[in-house]
Design a protein around this motif. Structure first.
Motif, PDB file in Angstrom:
ATOM      1  N   ASN A 176       8.063   3.135  45.256  1.00 47.11           N
ATOM      2  CA  ASN A 176       7.683   1.777  44.895  1.00 47.11           C
ATOM      3  C   ASN A 176       6.291   1.896  44.292  1.00 47.11           C
ATOM      4  O   ASN A 176       5.429   2.566  44.871  1.00 47.11           O
ATOM      5  CB  ASN A 176       7.657   0.879  46.133  1.00 47.11           C
ATOM      6  CG  ASN A 176       8.972   0.949  46.887  1.00 47.11           C
ATOM      7  OD1 ASN A 176       9.179   1.848  47.698  1.00 47.11           O
ATOM      8  ND2 ASN A 176       9.858   0.043  46.611  1.00 47.11           N
ATOM      9  N   LEU A 208      13.554   4.381  38.482  1.00 49.90           N
ATOM     10  CA  LEU A 208      12.672   4.051  39.594  1.00 49.90           C
ATOM     11  C   LEU A 208      13.560   3.445  40.675  1.00 49.90           C
ATOM     12  O   LEU A 208      14.149   2.383  40.482  1.00 49.90           O
ATOM     13  CB  LEU A 208      11.584   3.056  39.173  1.00 49.90           C
ATOM     14  CG  LEU A 208      10.568   3.564  38.157  1.00 49.90           C
ATOM     15  CD1 LEU A 208       9.640   2.437  37.724  1.00 49.90           C
ATOM     16  CD2 LEU A 208       9.773   4.727  38.718  1.00 49.90           C
ATOM     17  N   ASP A 209      13.677   4.125  41.789  1.00 46.69           N
ATOM     18  CA  ASP A 209      14.568   3.709  42.869  1.00 46.69           C
ATOM     19  C   ASP A 209      13.730   3.337  44.089  1.00 46.69           C
ATOM     20  O   ASP A 209      13.012   4.174  44.644  1.00 46.69           O
ATOM     21  CB  ASP A 209      15.524   4.855  43.213  1.00 46.69           C
ATOM     22  CG  ASP A 209      16.613   4.437  44.168  1.00 46.69           C
ATOM     23  OD1 ASP A 209      16.309   3.840  45.227  1.00 46.69           O
ATOM     24  OD2 ASP A 209      17.790   4.713  43.854  1.00 46.69           O
ATOM     25  N   GLY A 210      13.831   2.071  44.493  1.00 51.44           N
ATOM     26  CA  GLY A 210      13.027   1.568  45.606  1.00 51.44           C
ATOM     27  C   GLY A 210      13.560   1.864  46.987  1.00 51.44           C
ATOM     28  O   GLY A 210      12.946   1.468  47.982  1.00 51.44           O
ATOM     29  N   ARG A 211      14.723   2.549  47.089  1.00 49.78           N
ATOM     30  CA  ARG A 211      15.303   2.941  48.377  1.00 49.78           C
ATOM     31  C   ARG A 211      15.512   1.758  49.317  1.00 49.78           C
ATOM     32  O   ARG A 211      15.393   1.894  50.525  1.00 49.78           O
ATOM     33  CB  ARG A 211      14.445   3.992  49.074  1.00 49.78           C
ATOM     34  CG  ARG A 211      14.256   5.257  48.308  1.00 49.78           C
ATOM     35  CD  ARG A 211      13.068   5.983  48.842  1.00 49.78           C
ATOM     36  NE  ARG A 211      11.912   5.093  48.622  1.00 49.78           N
ATOM     37  CZ  ARG A 211      10.660   5.383  48.802  1.00 49.78           C
ATOM     38  NH1 ARG A 211      10.351   6.562  49.231  1.00 49.78           N
ATOM     39  NH2 ARG A 211       9.698   4.533  48.581  1.00 49.78           N
ATOM     40  N   THR A 240       9.801  -4.230  46.854  1.00 55.63           N
ATOM     41  CA  THR A 240       9.834  -4.422  45.411  1.00 55.63           C
ATOM     42  C   THR A 240       9.599  -3.067  44.749  1.00 55.63           C
ATOM     43  O   THR A 240       8.709  -2.317  45.163  1.00 55.63           O
ATOM     44  CB  THR A 240       8.729  -5.414  44.977  1.00 55.63           C
ATOM     45  OG1 THR A 240       8.969  -6.664  45.626  1.00 55.63           O
ATOM     46  CG2 THR A 240       8.715  -5.618  43.487  1.00 55.63           C
ATOM     47  N   VAL A 241      10.368  -2.759  43.719  1.00 55.91           N
ATOM     48  CA  VAL A 241      10.244  -1.449  43.074  1.00 55.91           C
ATOM     49  C   VAL A 241       8.961  -1.365  42.258  1.00 55.91           C
ATOM     50  O   VAL A 241       8.200  -0.409  42.379  1.00 55.91           O
ATOM     51  CB  VAL A 241      11.479  -1.140  42.198  1.00 55.91           C
ATOM     52  CG1 VAL A 241      11.343   0.229  41.552  1.00 55.91           C
ATOM     53  CG2 VAL A 241      12.752  -1.207  43.023  1.00 55.91           C
ATOM     54  N   ILE A 293      15.606   0.320  36.822  1.00 58.59           N
ATOM     55  CA  ILE A 293      14.913  -0.078  38.049  1.00 58.59           C
ATOM     56  C   ILE A 293      15.986  -0.551  39.015  1.00 58.59           C
ATOM     57  O   ILE A 293      16.724  -1.490  38.724  1.00 58.59           O
ATOM     58  CB  ILE A 293      13.878  -1.173  37.749  1.00 58.59           C
ATOM     59  CG1 ILE A 293      12.830  -0.611  36.778  1.00 58.59           C
ATOM     60  CG2 ILE A 293      13.238  -1.683  39.031  1.00 58.59           C
ATOM     61  CD1 ILE A 293      11.916  -1.638  36.173  1.00 58.59           C
ATOM     62  N   ARG A 294      16.061   0.124  40.168  1.00 54.48           N
ATOM     63  CA  ARG A 294      17.167  -0.194  41.075  1.00 54.48           C
ATOM     64  C   ARG A 294      16.743  -0.071  42.538  1.00 54.48           C
ATOM     65  O   ARG A 294      15.727   0.527  42.867  1.00 54.48           O
ATOM     66  CB  ARG A 294      18.360   0.714  40.794  1.00 54.48           C
ATOM     67  CG  ARG A 294      18.141   2.158  41.168  1.00 54.48           C
ATOM     68  CD  ARG A 294      19.355   3.008  40.864  1.00 54.48           C
ATOM     69  NE  ARG A 294      19.165   4.340  41.413  1.00 54.48           N
ATOM     70  CZ  ARG A 294      19.863   5.393  41.039  1.00 54.48           C
ATOM     71  NH1 ARG A 294      20.788   5.270  40.096  1.00 54.48           N
ATOM     72  NH2 ARG A 294      19.646   6.565  41.582  1.00 54.48           N
ATOM     73  N   ASN A 295      17.624  -0.647  43.379  1.00 58.15           N
ATOM     74  CA  ASN A 295      17.493  -0.563  44.834  1.00 58.15           C
ATOM     75  C   ASN A 295      16.189  -1.114  45.390  1.00 58.15           C
ATOM     76  O   ASN A 295      15.614  -0.563  46.330  1.00 58.15           O
ATOM     77  CB  ASN A 295      17.711   0.877  45.328  1.00 58.15           C
ATOM     78  CG  ASN A 295      19.145   1.305  45.134  1.00 58.15           C
ATOM     79  OD1 ASN A 295      20.064   0.492  45.247  1.00 58.15           O
ATOM     80  ND2 ASN A 295      19.342   2.572  44.825  1.00 58.15           N
ATOM     81  N   GLY A 296      15.744  -2.209  44.793  1.00 56.15           N
ATOM     82  CA  GLY A 296      14.612  -2.918  45.370  1.00 56.15           C
ATOM     83  C   GLY A 296      15.109  -3.879  46.423  1.00 56.15           C
ATOM     84  O   GLY A 296      16.269  -4.296  46.410  1.00 56.15           O
ATOM     85  N   GLY A 329      13.189  -6.210  42.069  1.00 58.10           N
ATOM     86  CA  GLY A 329      13.057  -5.212  41.012  1.00 58.10           C
ATOM     87  C   GLY A 329      11.634  -5.121  40.499  1.00 58.10           C
ATOM     88  O   GLY A 329      10.959  -4.114  40.664  1.00 58.10           O
TER      89      GLY A 329
END
Length: 172
Positions: free
Chosen positions: A91, A123-126, A130-131, A149-152, A159
């Protein structure tokens, strides 16, 4: 000899305003010549997951930072952060005036050489937050360009969070 009580020094005093203006002008020009004006140029900071050289400083692909946030931490207004393809599990927070570009192979010398469609930069926020968080008040010179941009995960803005900002978001 002086005429009628006029001291020769008084003649200089009569001309003194002219010399004073000339002296002031020369002083200003001299001061400008002596003043060191620091001209700064925008920096490019590079990020590459595969980077193993120590210590990374981000100034070249061979010494790229291994994380996006490490580059964003040193970037200042008008700087760019170039990110090589790959999946970055983090993030990040971006400051005002910083341009964040994805889509690089990791050897480009000019921005126009990147291909953000072929060289996917993720960019993966796991699912942790927020990513991408953009600084409040960021202007249109702040840019997010060329990412997936994913997994926020957040109550809002999972995102990209750009509250009270005018950030440029393209090619994502």
């Amino acid at each position: 000899k002086s005429r009628k009580g006029l001291n020769p020094m008084n003649k200089l005093n009569v001309m003194n305003p002219c010399f004073r203006r000339l002296g002031h002008s020369l002083f200003i020009v001299l001061l400008m010549e002596l003043t060191v004006i620091q001209v700064t140029t925008a920096a490019i900071w590079r990020v590459d997951l595969s980077q193993t050289n120590a210590p990374p400083d981000g100034t070249a692909w061979a010494t790229a930072f291994p994380t996006v946030q490490a580059a964003l931490n040193v970037a200042t207004n008008a700087d760019s952060v170039w990110v090589a393809q790959g999946t970055y599990f983090e993030n990040v927070t971006i400051s005002n005036g910083v341009a964040l570009y994805g889509g690089f192979v990791g050897n480009e010398l000019v921005l126009e050489a990147r291909n953000w469609i072929t060289n996917r930069t993720i960019l993966d926020g796991r699912q942790s937050n927020t990513v991408v968080k953009v600084a409040q008040g960021a202007s249109t010179t702040t840019r997010i360009d060329g990412f997936t941009i994913r997994n926020g995960r957040a109550s809002y803005s999972g995102g990209i969070d750009c509250d009270r900002s005018s950030v440029t978001i393209v090619n994502n």
